[in-house]
Design a protein around this motif. Structure first.
Motif, mmCIF file in Angstrom:
data_model
loop_
_atom_site.group_PDB
_atom_site.id
_atom_site.type_symbol
_atom_site.label_atom_id
_atom_site.label_comp_id
_atom_site.label_asym_id
_atom_site.label_seq_id
_atom_site.Cartn_x
_atom_site.Cartn_y
_atom_site.Cartn_z
ATOM 1 N N VAL A 191 13.769 -31.299 90.228
ATOM 2 C CA VAL A 191 13.737 -29.939 90.735
ATOM 3 C C VAL A 191 12.378 -29.767 91.423
ATOM 4 O O VAL A 191 11.325 -30.024 90.828
ATOM 5 N N TYR A 192 12.404 -29.318 92.675
ATOM 6 C CA TYR A 192 11.185 -29.272 93.497
ATOM 7 C C TYR A 192 10.657 -27.840 93.630
ATOM 8 O O TYR A 192 11.427 -26.867 93.622
ATOM 9 N N THR A 193 9.360 -27.725 93.778
ATOM 10 C CA THR A 193 8.716 -26.421 93.972
ATOM 11 C C THR A 193 9.124 -25.881 95.338
ATOM 12 O O THR A 193 8.913 -26.542 96.364
ATOM 13 N N PRO A 194 9.697 -24.674 95.403
ATOM 14 C CA PRO A 194 10.229 -24.155 96.679
ATOM 15 C C PRO A 194 9.155 -23.847 97.719
ATOM 16 O O PRO A 194 9.422 -23.909 98.920
ATOM 17 N N ALA A 195 7.945 -23.471 97.289
ATOM 18 C CA ALA A 195 6.861 -23.114 98.212
ATOM 19 C C ALA A 195 5.533 -23.290 97.480
ATOM 20 O O ALA A 195 5.503 -23.446 96.260
ATOM 21 N N ASN A 196 4.461 -23.287 98.244
ATOM 22 C CA ASN A 196 3.151 -23.343 97.600
ATOM 23 C C ASN A 196 3.042 -22.192 96.608
ATOM 24 O O ASN A 196 3.346 -21.038 96.937
ATOM 25 N N ALA A 197 2.601 -22.509 95.390
ATOM 26 C CA ALA A 197 2.631 -21.483 94.356
ATOM 27 C C ALA A 197 1.603 -21.777 93.273
ATOM 28 O O ALA A 197 1.086 -22.885 93.153
ATOM 29 N N ARG A 198 1.350 -20.745 92.515
ATOM 30 C CA ARG A 198 0.534 -20.871 91.302
ATOM 31 C C ARG A 198 1.418 -20.554 90.112
ATOM 32 O O ARG A 198 2.197 -19.600 90.137
ATOM 33 N N VAL A 199 1.311 -21.343 89.071
ATOM 34 C CA VAL A 199 2.156 -21.168 87.890
ATOM 35 C C VAL A 199 1.662 -19.958 87.105
ATOM 36 O O VAL A 199 0.520 -19.931 86.641
ATOM 37 N N LEU A 200 2.522 -18.966 86.972
ATOM 38 C CA LEU A 200 2.172 -17.773 86.204
ATOM 39 C C LEU A 200 2.543 -17.916 84.738
ATOM 40 O O LEU A 200 1.813 -17.428 83.859
ATOM 41 N N GLU A 201 3.656 -18.596 84.497
ATOM 42 C CA GLU A 201 4.144 -18.663 83.108
ATOM 43 C C GLU A 201 5.143 -19.792 82.968
ATOM 44 O O GLU A 201 5.883 -20.124 83.903
ATOM 45 N N THR A 202 5.144 -20.391 81.826
ATOM 46 C CA THR A 202 6.222 -21.315 81.436
ATOM 47 C C THR A 202 6.728 -20.872 80.065
ATOM 48 O O THR A 202 5.949 -20.375 79.241
ATOM 49 N N VAL A 233 1.716 -26.212 84.057
ATOM 50 C CA VAL A 233 1.199 -25.297 83.049
ATOM 51 C C VAL A 233 0.642 -24.059 83.737
ATOM 52 O O VAL A 233 0.435 -24.036 84.954
ATOM 53 N N GLN A 234 0.395 -23.041 82.960
ATOM 54 C CA GLN A 234 -0.095 -21.776 83.497
ATOM 55 C C GLN A 234 -1.435 -21.967 84.223
ATOM 56 O O GLN A 234 -2.329 -22.645 83.737
ATOM 57 N N GLY A 235 -1.539 -21.355 85.408
ATOM 58 C CA GLY A 235 -2.759 -21.435 86.202
ATOM 59 C C GLY A 235 -2.809 -22.599 87.165
ATOM 60 O O GLY A 235 -3.699 -22.665 88.014
ATOM 61 N N GLU A 236 -1.870 -23.507 87.073
ATOM 62 C CA GLU A 236 -1.873 -24.679 87.945
ATOM 63 C C GLU A 236 -1.279 -24.340 89.305
ATOM 64 O O GLU A 236 -0.339 -23.550 89.416
ATOM 65 N N TYR A 237 -1.849 -24.930 90.333
ATOM 66 C CA TYR A 237 -1.329 -24.759 91.693
ATOM 67 C C TYR A 237 -0.404 -25.922 92.019
ATOM 68 O O TYR A 237 -0.736 -27.085 91.759
ATOM 69 N N LEU A 238 0.732 -25.578 92.613
ATOM 70 C CA LEU A 238 1.722 -26.576 92.993
ATOM 71 C C LEU A 238 1.999 -26.463 94.484
ATOM 72 O O LEU A 238 2.125 -25.362 95.017
ATOM 73 N N GLU A 239 2.102 -27.614 95.122
ATOM 74 C CA GLU A 239 2.434 -27.630 96.542
ATOM 75 C C GLU A 239 3.943 -27.630 96.739
ATOM 76 O O GLU A 239 4.694 -28.109 95.883
ATOM 77 N N GLN A 240 4.350 -27.090 97.878
ATOM 78 C CA GLN A 240 5.770 -27.078 98.206
ATOM 79 C C GLN A 240 6.301 -28.504 98.230
ATOM 80 O O GLN A 240 5.714 -29.398 98.834
ATOM 81 N N GLY A 241 7.439 -28.720 97.535
ATOM 82 C CA GLY A 241 8.035 -30.051 97.478
ATOM 83 C C GLY A 241 7.578 -30.871 96.295
ATOM 84 O O GLY A 241 8.112 -31.965 96.062
ATOM 85 N N GLN A 242 6.581 -30.373 95.541
ATOM 86 C CA GLN A 242 6.120 -31.103 94.360
ATOM 87 C C GLN A 242 7.139 -30.952 93.240
ATOM 88 O O GLN A 242 7.750 -29.902 93.062
ATOM 89 N N ILE A 243 7.341 -32.025 92.473
ATOM 90 C CA ILE A 243 8.335 -31.978 91.395
ATOM 91 C C ILE A 243 7.899 -30.986 90.333
ATOM 92 O O ILE A 243 6.779 -31.053 89.814
#
Length: 279
Positions: A191-202, A233-243
């Motif tokens: 499952v891929y990250t839809p857009a550049n994002a910051r993780v708010l919660e898991t 995890v919370q606070g982590e930045y994810l790039e679009q397309g990252q698993i």
């Protein structure tokens, strides 16, 4: 007798005059012995002193000429060497420039070292937050109405978004509103990250299982559920397309629909149709 006396006096006076006329009288000053030699010696001494001074001046001028000649010769040799080896001139100039700039260079190196240490500290902190995952650096989150997102997984939409009317949920056997879409997927599929994002919660809940809440920026947030092996995890930045994780077994709320990914998109807390943003 008177006449004889006068004649005698006149005769005596005339003899005295004749005697002085012969040069027997004494000079009124004393002759200096060797006066001419003394004057000649003084003249010779003055001449010798003048000659010595002239010789000294001539010698000084000669020495100055010799020095100037040597300086000219050295300058010519140096010029010749520089012409033969222009790289040496450049290297010397660079060395002089580096020598002059050394204090400021040290300050710049110290500033760079401090900046590097700060970056390393921030990266280390991000890695610690990442709990073993690859924590990406901070990203510019500027999602808006014209932005587009990629599909978390490629599959058929099993349940559509519907907040104005109700739709039928086969497993629940009831009609209800749907704040998101349910996308078909195979268990274990990435499952891929839809857009550049910051993780708010898991977290995990009974209906959508393990989920991740993502911040896209400008009030846009997304929820991806029915996941497994989530490393973010919370606070982590994810790039679009990252698993982001992998498709999990469906919860009891979607047992008939089968394995899927629940995807919900909100703007300022209000659910919006994800289909209008998906590529």
């Amino acid at each position: 007798m008177l006449v004889m006396g006068l004649l005698t006096m006149v005769t005596a006076a005339g003899m005295a005059t004749v005697k002085r006329g012969r040069g027997d009288e004494q000079k009124p000053y004393v002759d200096l012995q060797g006066q001419e030699d003394f004057l000649a010696g003084e003249s010779n001494a003055r001449s010798l002193t003048q000659d010595t001074e002239d010789d000294r001046q001539k010698n000084a001028n000669d020495a100055k000429d010799v020095k100037n000649a040597k300086d000219a010769e050295n300058a010519e040799e140096k010029m010749t060497d520089n012409q033969k080896n222009p790289d040496t001139v450049v290297e010397e100039a660079e060395r002089q420039g580096e020598s002059k700039a050394q204090p400021s260079g040290k300050i710049q190196q110290m500033a760079q070292a401090e900046e590097t240490d700060e970056k390393e500290t921030d990266e280390n902190a991000a890695r610690e937050v990442g709990a073993g995952g690859s924590a990406a650096k901070s990203l510019m989150l500027n999602f808006n109405d014209s932005s587009r997102i990629t599909w978390p997984v490629r599959g058929n939409v099993l349940l559509d978004y519907s907040m104005d009317t109700t739709i039928y949920f086969p497993t629940l056997e009831q009609y209800r509103c749907s704040p998101g879409i349910v996308i078909q997927g195979s268990v274990g599929e990435p499952v891929y990250t839809p857009a550049n994002a910051r993780v708010l919660e898991t977290g995990t809940n009974e209906e959508i299982g393990t989920y991740v809440t993502l911040d896209f920026g400008n009030g846009y947030e997304a929820v991806c559920g029915q996941l497994n092996e989530v490393a973010a995890v919370q606070g982590e930045y994810l790039e679009q397309g990252q698993i982001l994780g992998y498709v999990a077994e469906p919860t009891k709320y979607y047992s008939i629909e089968g394995s899927n990914v629940f995807f919900e998109l909100t703007q300022d807390g209000n659910a919006v149709d994800p289909m209008g943003y998906l590529e």
